[in-house]
Write a protein that holds these residues in place. Sequence first.
Motif, PDB file in Angstrom:
ATOM      1  N   THR A  75     -17.499 -12.691  22.913  1.00  0.00           N
ATOM      2  CA  THR A  75     -18.168 -11.843  23.895  1.00  0.00           C
ATOM      3  C   THR A  75     -17.204 -11.196  24.875  1.00  0.00           C
ATOM      4  OG1 THR A  75     -18.566 -13.770  25.286  1.00  0.00           O
ATOM      5  CG2 THR A  75     -20.339 -13.113  23.781  1.00  0.00           C
ATOM      6  N   ASP A  76     -15.982 -11.696  24.974  1.00  0.00           N
ATOM      7  CA  ASP A  76     -14.979 -11.112  25.867  1.00  0.00           C
ATOM      8  C   ASP A  76     -13.981 -10.295  25.034  1.00  0.00           C
ATOM      9  OD1 ASP A  76     -13.107 -10.438  27.772  1.00  0.00           O
ATOM     10  OD2 ASP A  76     -13.002 -12.454  28.637  1.00  0.00           O
ATOM     11  N   VAL A  77     -14.315  -9.049  24.853  1.00  0.00           N
ATOM     12  CA  VAL A  77     -13.518  -8.179  23.992  1.00  0.00           C
ATOM     13  C   VAL A  77     -12.119  -7.961  24.566  1.00  0.00           C
ATOM     14  CG1 VAL A  77     -13.394  -5.888  22.931  1.00  0.00           C
ATOM     15  CG2 VAL A  77     -15.574  -7.076  23.060  1.00  0.00           C
ATOM     16  N   ALA A  78     -12.007  -7.858  25.889  1.00  0.00           N
ATOM     17  CA  ALA A  78     -10.694  -7.671  26.518  1.00  0.00           C
ATOM     18  C   ALA A  78      -9.800  -8.876  26.259  1.00  0.00           C
ATOM     19  CB  ALA A  78     -10.846  -7.431  28.011  1.00  0.00           C
ATOM     20  N   ALA A  79     -10.344 -10.073  26.334  1.00  0.00           N
ATOM     21  CA  ALA A  79      -9.557 -11.276  26.058  1.00  0.00           C
ATOM     22  C   ALA A  79      -9.101 -11.297  24.605  1.00  0.00           C
ATOM     23  CB  ALA A  79     -10.364 -12.526  26.380  1.00  0.00           C
ATOM     24  N   PHE A  80      -9.969 -10.844  23.699  1.00  0.00           N
ATOM     25  CA  PHE A  80      -9.604 -10.758  22.289  1.00  0.00           C
ATOM     26  C   PHE A  80      -8.426  -9.795  22.116  1.00  0.00           C
ATOM     27  CE2 PHE A  80      -9.962  -8.889  18.039  1.00  0.00           C
ATOM     28  CZ  PHE A  80     -10.010 -10.032  17.248  1.00  0.00           C
ATOM     29  N   CYS A  81      -8.502  -8.645  22.782  1.00  0.00           N
ATOM     30  CA  CYS A  81      -7.416  -7.667  22.714  1.00  0.00           C
ATOM     31  C   CYS A  81      -6.130  -8.232  23.308  1.00  0.00           C
ATOM     32  CB  CYS A  81      -7.800  -6.385  23.451  1.00  0.00           C
ATOM     33  SG  CYS A  81      -9.086  -5.428  22.657  1.00  0.00           S
ATOM     34  N   ASP A  82      -6.249  -8.898  24.447  1.00  0.00           N
ATOM     35  CA  ASP A  82      -5.071  -9.501  25.073  1.00  0.00           C
ATOM     36  C   ASP A  82      -4.401 -10.495  24.135  1.00  0.00           C
ATOM     37  OD1 ASP A  82      -5.343  -8.039  27.411  1.00  0.00           O
ATOM     38  OD2 ASP A  82      -6.444  -9.630  28.460  1.00  0.00           O
ATOM     39  N   ASP A  83      -5.203 -11.250  23.410  1.00  0.00           N
ATOM     40  CA  ASP A  83      -4.652 -12.213  22.466  1.00  0.00           C
ATOM     41  C   ASP A  83      -3.925 -11.506  21.319  1.00  0.00           C
ATOM     42  OD1 ASP A  83      -4.269 -14.950  21.735  1.00  0.00           O
ATOM     43  OD2 ASP A  83      -5.748 -14.678  20.142  1.00  0.00           O
ATOM     44  N   LEU A  84      -4.449 -10.356  20.907  1.00  0.00           N
ATOM     45  CA  LEU A  84      -3.807  -9.596  19.835  1.00  0.00           C
ATOM     46  C   LEU A  84      -2.417  -9.092  20.230  1.00  0.00           C
ATOM     47  CD1 LEU A  84      -6.669  -7.327  18.432  1.00  0.00           C
ATOM     48  CD2 LEU A  84      -5.632  -9.298  17.325  1.00  0.00           C
ATOM     49  N   ILE A  85      -2.258  -8.747  21.498  1.00  0.00           N
ATOM     50  CA  ILE A  85      -1.008  -8.127  21.944  1.00  0.00           C
ATOM     51  C   ILE A  85      -0.150  -9.062  22.788  1.00  0.00           C
ATOM     52  CG2 ILE A  85      -1.938  -5.790  21.822  1.00  0.00           C
ATOM     53  CD1 ILE A  85      -2.218  -5.884  24.896  1.00  0.00           C
ATOM     54  N   LYS A  86      -0.461 -10.349  22.789  1.00  0.00           N
ATOM     55  CA  LYS A  86       0.226 -11.281  23.684  1.00  0.00           C
ATOM     56  C   LYS A  86       1.737 -11.328  23.472  1.00  0.00           C
ATOM     57  CE  LYS A  86      -0.618 -15.262  20.816  1.00  0.00           C
ATOM     58  NZ  LYS A  86      -1.515 -16.327  20.525  1.00  0.00           N
ATOM     59  N   ASP A  87       2.212 -11.086  22.273  1.00  0.00           N
ATOM     60  CA  ASP A  87       3.643 -11.133  21.998  1.00  0.00           C
ATOM     61  C   ASP A  87       4.279  -9.748  21.921  1.00  0.00           C
ATOM     62  OD1 ASP A  87       3.592 -13.924  21.883  1.00  0.00           O
ATOM     63  OD2 ASP A  87       3.012 -13.899  19.766  1.00  0.00           O
ATOM     64  N   SER A  88       3.528  -8.738  22.295  1.00  0.00           N
ATOM     65  CA  SER A  88       4.013  -7.359  22.225  1.00  0.00           C
ATOM     66  C   SER A  88       4.469  -6.876  23.596  1.00  0.00           C
ATOM     67  CB  SER A  88       2.905  -6.431  21.728  1.00  0.00           C
ATOM     68  OG  SER A  88       2.466  -6.815  20.457  1.00  0.00           O
ATOM     69  N   ARG A  89       5.408  -5.976  23.580  1.00  0.00           N
ATOM     70  CA  ARG A  89       5.875  -5.350  24.810  1.00  0.00           C
ATOM     71  C   ARG A  89       4.862  -4.271  25.200  1.00  0.00           C
ATOM     72  NH1 ARG A  89      10.588  -1.517  25.712  1.00  0.00           N
ATOM     73  NH2 ARG A  89      11.150  -1.928  27.863  1.00  0.00           N
ATOM     74  N   THR A  90       4.353  -4.349  26.440  1.00  0.00           N
ATOM     75  CA  THR A  90       3.334  -3.413  26.890  1.00  0.00           C
ATOM     76  C   THR A  90       3.923  -2.418  27.887  1.00  0.00           C
ATOM     77  OG1 THR A  90       2.653  -4.781  28.754  1.00  0.00           O
ATOM     78  CG2 THR A  90       1.546  -5.187  26.645  1.00  0.00           C
ATOM     79  N   TYR A  91       3.131  -1.402  28.200  1.00  0.00           N
ATOM     80  CA  TYR A  91       3.562  -0.430  29.201  1.00  0.00           C
ATOM     81  C   TYR A  91       3.699  -1.084  30.570  1.00  0.00           C
ATOM     82  CZ  TYR A  91       3.034   3.232  25.773  1.00  0.00           C
ATOM     83  OH  TYR A  91       3.181   4.008  24.659  1.00  0.00           O
ATOM     84  N   ALA A  92       2.893  -2.102  30.833  1.00  0.00           N
ATOM     85  CA  ALA A  92       3.026  -2.843  32.092  1.00  0.00           C
ATOM     86  C   ALA A  92       4.388  -3.532  32.153  1.00  0.00           C
ATOM     87  CB  ALA A  92       1.903  -3.863  32.232  1.00  0.00           C
ATOM     88  N   ASP A  93       4.846  -4.064  31.020  1.00  0.00           N
ATOM     89  CA  ASP A  93       6.177  -4.689  30.963  1.00  0.00           C
ATOM     90  C   ASP A  93       7.269  -3.662  31.258  1.00  0.00           C
ATOM     91  OD1 ASP A  93       5.010  -7.115  30.204  1.00  0.00           O
ATOM     92  OD2 ASP A  93       5.231  -6.660  28.059  1.00  0.00           O
ATOM     93  N   VAL A  94       7.135  -2.489  30.670  1.00  0.00           N
ATOM     94  CA  VAL A  94       8.117  -1.423  30.887  1.00  0.00           C
ATOM     95  C   VAL A  94       8.160  -1.045  32.359  1.00  0.00           C
ATOM     96  CG1 VAL A  94       8.669   0.990  30.357  1.00  0.00           C
ATOM     97  CG2 VAL A  94       7.915  -0.537  28.537  1.00  0.00           C
ATOM     98  N   TYR A  95       6.995  -0.937  32.973  1.00  0.00           N
ATOM     99  CA  TYR A  95       6.922  -0.586  34.385  1.00  0.00           C
ATOM    100  C   TYR A  95       7.574  -1.670  35.247  1.00  0.00           C
ATOM    101  CZ  TYR A  95       4.997   0.580  38.946  1.00  0.00           C
ATOM    102  OH  TYR A  95       4.859   0.881  40.269  1.00  0.00           O
ATOM    103  N   GLN A  96       7.263  -2.916  34.963  1.00  0.00           N
ATOM    104  CA  GLN A  96       7.852  -4.022  35.726  1.00  0.00           C
ATOM    105  C   GLN A  96       9.375  -4.039  35.581  1.00  0.00           C
ATOM    106  OE1 GLN A  96       6.476  -6.162  37.883  1.00  0.00           O
ATOM    107  NE2 GLN A  96       4.536  -5.095  37.618  1.00  0.00           N
ATOM    108  N   GLU A  97       9.874  -3.769  34.376  1.00  0.00           N
ATOM    109  CA  GLU A  97      11.323  -3.722  34.155  1.00  0.00           C
ATOM    110  C   GLU A  97      11.962  -2.590  34.949  1.00  0.00           C
ATOM    111  OE1 GLU A  97      11.667  -3.419  29.917  1.00  0.00           O
ATOM    112  OE2 GLU A  97      10.848  -5.431  29.620  1.00  0.00           O
ATOM    113  N   SER A  98      11.283  -1.455  35.026  1.00  0.00           N
ATOM    114  CA  SER A  98      11.837  -0.330  35.778  1.00  0.00           C
ATOM    115  C   SER A  98      11.888  -0.653  37.270  1.00  0.00           C
ATOM    116  CB  SER A  98      11.041   0.948  35.528  1.00  0.00           C
ATOM    117  OG  SER A  98       9.785   0.893  36.164  1.00  0.00           O
TER     118      SER A  98
END
Length: 104
Positions: A75-98
């Motif tokens: 029922t929590d689609v966002a959590a499902f998506c987060d689990d799919l990308i948990k080991d991927s580099r995200t745009y938020a990661d890029v922003y934090q690195e900058s």
Amino acid sequence: MGIQDIIEGKKQWRAHMARVKALPPDYQIVYKEMQRYLFKVGPVDLADGHLLAEIVDFFEQGAAGGKGVLQLVGTDVAAFCDDLIKDSRTYADVYQESLRKETP
């Protein structure tokens, strides 16, 4: 990227979306919500198209097996998506690195 690459990319995207439209209506709704969420927070390599195609594969198998979409993703689609990308580099990661690079 040349014009042929753009044309080929559009063909692939249209074929992908045709697969989505062939899914049952509840699957289509959840897919579109997942797509919207992943485009906002998703991995940097989302444009490669592998993740979205794998989601459609997963949904096609679930629909063929007679399962409801929420039986597959919960029922929590966002959590499902987060689990799919948990080991991927995200745009938020890029922003934090900058931000870290800018801070002395």
